[in-house]
Design an enzyme around this catalytic site. Structure first.
Site, PDB file in Angstrom:
ATOM      1  N   GLY A   5      41.403  -1.482  11.101  1.00  0.00           N
ATOM      2  CA  GLY A   5      42.476  -2.230  10.526  1.00  0.00           C
ATOM      3  C   GLY A   5      42.564  -2.521   9.032  1.00  0.00           C
ATOM      4  N   GLY A   7      44.907  -4.894   6.186  1.00  0.00           N
ATOM      5  CA  GLY A   7      45.886  -5.875   5.644  1.00  0.00           C
ATOM      6  C   GLY A   7      46.048  -5.854   4.190  1.00  0.00           C
ATOM      7  N   GLY A   8      46.753  -6.781   3.909  1.00  0.00           N
ATOM      8  CA  GLY A   8      46.804  -7.278   2.621  1.00  0.00           C
ATOM      9  C   GLY A   8      45.871  -7.875   1.803  1.00  0.00           C
ATOM     10  N   ALA A  10      42.284  -7.824   3.366  1.00  0.00           N
ATOM     11  CA  ALA A  10      41.122  -7.597   4.319  1.00  0.00           C
ATOM     12  C   ALA A  10      41.226  -6.284   4.967  1.00  0.00           C
ATOM     13  CB  ALA A  10      40.683  -8.656   5.007  1.00  0.00           C
ATOM     14  N   VAL A  12      39.178  -4.385   8.277  1.00  0.00           N
ATOM     15  CA  VAL A  12      38.880  -4.709   9.559  1.00  0.00           C
ATOM     16  C   VAL A  12      38.027  -3.495  10.194  1.00  0.00           C
ATOM     17  CG1 VAL A  12      38.768  -5.546  11.993  1.00  0.00           C
ATOM     18  CG2 VAL A  12      40.317  -6.705  10.105  1.00  0.00           C
ATOM     19  N   ASP A 120      51.875 -16.473  10.217  1.00  0.00           N
ATOM     20  CA  ASP A 120      52.232 -14.983   9.888  1.00  0.00           C
ATOM     21  C   ASP A 120      52.086 -14.286  11.458  1.00  0.00           C
ATOM     22  OD1 ASP A 120      52.578 -12.821   8.655  1.00  0.00           O
ATOM     23  OD2 ASP A 120      50.532 -12.466   8.192  1.00  0.00           O
TER      24      ASP A 120
END
Length: 184
Positions: A5, A7-8, A10, A12, A120
């Site tokens: 993953g 994200g903005g 972080a 994963v 979110d």
């Protein structure tokens, strides 16, 4: 083992925790954020918030720490996809949709009862396992109700397409703001 993953704030990874002989999802702050005390504080707050939320439909945190300047969260690894990925194949049958909504509504109800607003909620923050169970994840911008410690400033943060009107305007969010996002 592999990136699962992005994200903005972080990334994963699927990782192996040898001491417990299990796979974990390892959420890692990028170096440029790891040097910013505000982001590290927000990341630590996320770990503390999720660690207190023990619900069958919320991905649990196992550990939080820092290694060689890199802050991380170790969470339960689910061999799962996201609702976003599932919806990319077309609409869900009504019974599957009802199950997902029920699972996430239960997770939100519990989080709200513990004084936490997610802020979110969106398809990419809902994991679905092979049995069709849904799990709420990514409390990175959650707000702790009745607390002066927010995980963000007063600016509107979240994903605009799923945000309640009051959130897009930077106004006070409530549990109903999450319910609005769930409806979207």
């Amino acid at each position: 083992l592999e990136q699962i993953g992005l994200g903005g704030t972080a990334t994963v990874y699927k990782a192996y925790q040898p001491g417990m002989d299990r796979l974990v999802a390892l959420k890692v702050l990028p170096q440029h954020y790891a040097r910013d005390p505000r982001f590290v504080k927000r990341f630590e707050q996320e770990a503390r918030v999720i660690a207190k939320l023990e619900h069958r439909n919320i991905v649990p945190v196992y550990d939080f720490g820092e290694q060689d300047g890199t802050a991380y969260l170790a969470m339960r690894y689910l061999q799962a996809g996201t609702v976003k990925e599932i919806l990319s194949h077309g609409p869900l049958p009504l019974s599957d949709s009802a199950k997902l909504l029920s699972d996430i509504a239960s997770a939100l109800d519990y989080a709200h009862s513990q004084g936490v607003i997610h802020r979110d909620l969106k398809p990419s923050n809902i994991l679905v396992d092979k049995q069709g169970n849904a799990y709420l994840t990514d409390f990175g911008i959650a707000k702790v109700i009745e607390s002066t410690m927010e995980m963000t400033g007063s600016a509107a943060l979240g994903t605009p397409a799923y945000m309640a009107p009051e959130q897009t305007l930077g106004k006070t969010v409530t549990p109903q703001s999450d319910v609005y996002s769930l409806g979207v």
